[in-house]
Scaffold this active site. Sequence first.
Site, PDB file in Angstrom:
ATOM      1  CD  GLN A 261      -2.765  -1.150  -0.151  1.00 24.55           C
ATOM      2  OE1 GLN A 261      -3.490  -0.217  -0.464  1.00 24.55           O
ATOM      3  NE2 GLN A 261      -2.609  -2.225  -0.932  1.00 24.55           N
ATOM      4  CD  GLU A 330      -8.484   2.721   0.989  1.00 23.51           C
ATOM      5  OE1 GLU A 330      -8.867   2.805  -0.182  1.00 23.51           O
ATOM      6  OE2 GLU A 330      -7.330   3.050   1.347  1.00 23.51           O
TER       7      GLU A 330
END
Length: 441
Positions: A261, A330
């Site tokens: 990420q 998220e």
Amino acid sequence: MMNLIDLRSAPAHTLALSLPRPELDVAAASAAAAELIDEVSSEGVTALRRHAARFDGGAPEHLRVPTSEIAEAVASLDPEVADAVRVAVERVRAVSAAQVPPASTTVIGDGQVVRQRWQPVGRVGLYVPGGKAVYPSSVVMNVVPAQVAGVSSIALASPAQSEYGGSVHPTILAVAGILGVDEVYAIGGASAIGAFAHGVPELGLAPVDVVTGPGNIFVAAAKRLVRGTVGIDSEAGTTEILVIADDSADAGFVAADLVSQAEHDEAAASVLVTDSAEFAERVRAELAPRQRRTAHADRVAAALSGPQSAIVLVDDLDTAATVSNHYAPEHLEIQTRDDAAVLERITNAGAIFLGAYSPVSLGDYMAGSNHVLPTGGQARFSAGLGAMSFLRSQQVIEYSRDGLRSSAGLITALADAEGLPAHGEAVTERFGGAGREQRTE
């Protein structure tokens, strides 16, 4: 080196205040986004070309991409990528279809019926980011749920790419073409959100009803600003991952997921929450070589060392779940001895990846779930993109004469209590002015 935040023995009321967060938030970006939106609203194409030259390295020849260019991109797409796209489409379509609620009918009594139906919005604007990476997967994640919901008019925008003559990246165009979307604009960032919300008559770009899609902090700010003029899915800004892991987890797996990420953006947030100091050090040891050898080493290093990323030490996994719920990530990964027990404690997350073999990368591409998810703590009240993002619940009320008569007294009693007698009279008028005495408990 990732920051270390030690919350062991910390009072419960201080947990939320101690979590890593980015220094630049959506509110801080709002002024810049508002200026761009205002310019698009007032100047149209002139502003869009100026913004493209400023932010994307050059104004595109065609702000609306010709359909011939889309067809050419489809024909030129790498066959392996095309196969992967088609599988992803099938899976996202199946999961999205399961989200569509059935119509329902509730019978209150004789001649008293309320039906609930779900109607799609008429037109949507779907944003696919560009810049540091290419996101054909985001085309799938935006378009497929809209199609499943029954949206009849779909427009897509993605930033102009200077290396492709100011057009949209051909892989983005190809996936749009595969999905049958031919209204594609080479417009990026807050400018695209403004164009969708207000329309650009010179381009034939009509305003939309809903804007969806991920983006950077300025896209998230723009979506906040146009909410109310149009609907939005959520403020899906710069990516986040939070991993809850104990010492049974594989440190290499966790490190790889944090790096995955972090390669999105220097502002990406990678957070590990663990009850084991020894495991935290193992992950740190795994991160160092991975940072050096990954393709976007500088970007990853900046993201992992930034204020938005950290290793958080807690007393136990119950506290880890509490920390995660405060953060509302998220993406949440759970890699522990008892993943199900930790999951039971989770209330706030965009998407949850359970177990060692469910990395976020799976959700980014092939799980069938959607990767357009709320960021910045908005998972406390927002959901990820799905078919429901494009549907509206409508209640259809149908009473017979006798059905209304049986409720007339109840209606007039409440109307009188609110000082709105005309409401009651709208009922009694149907019975020759009578009906106040017809009260059903």
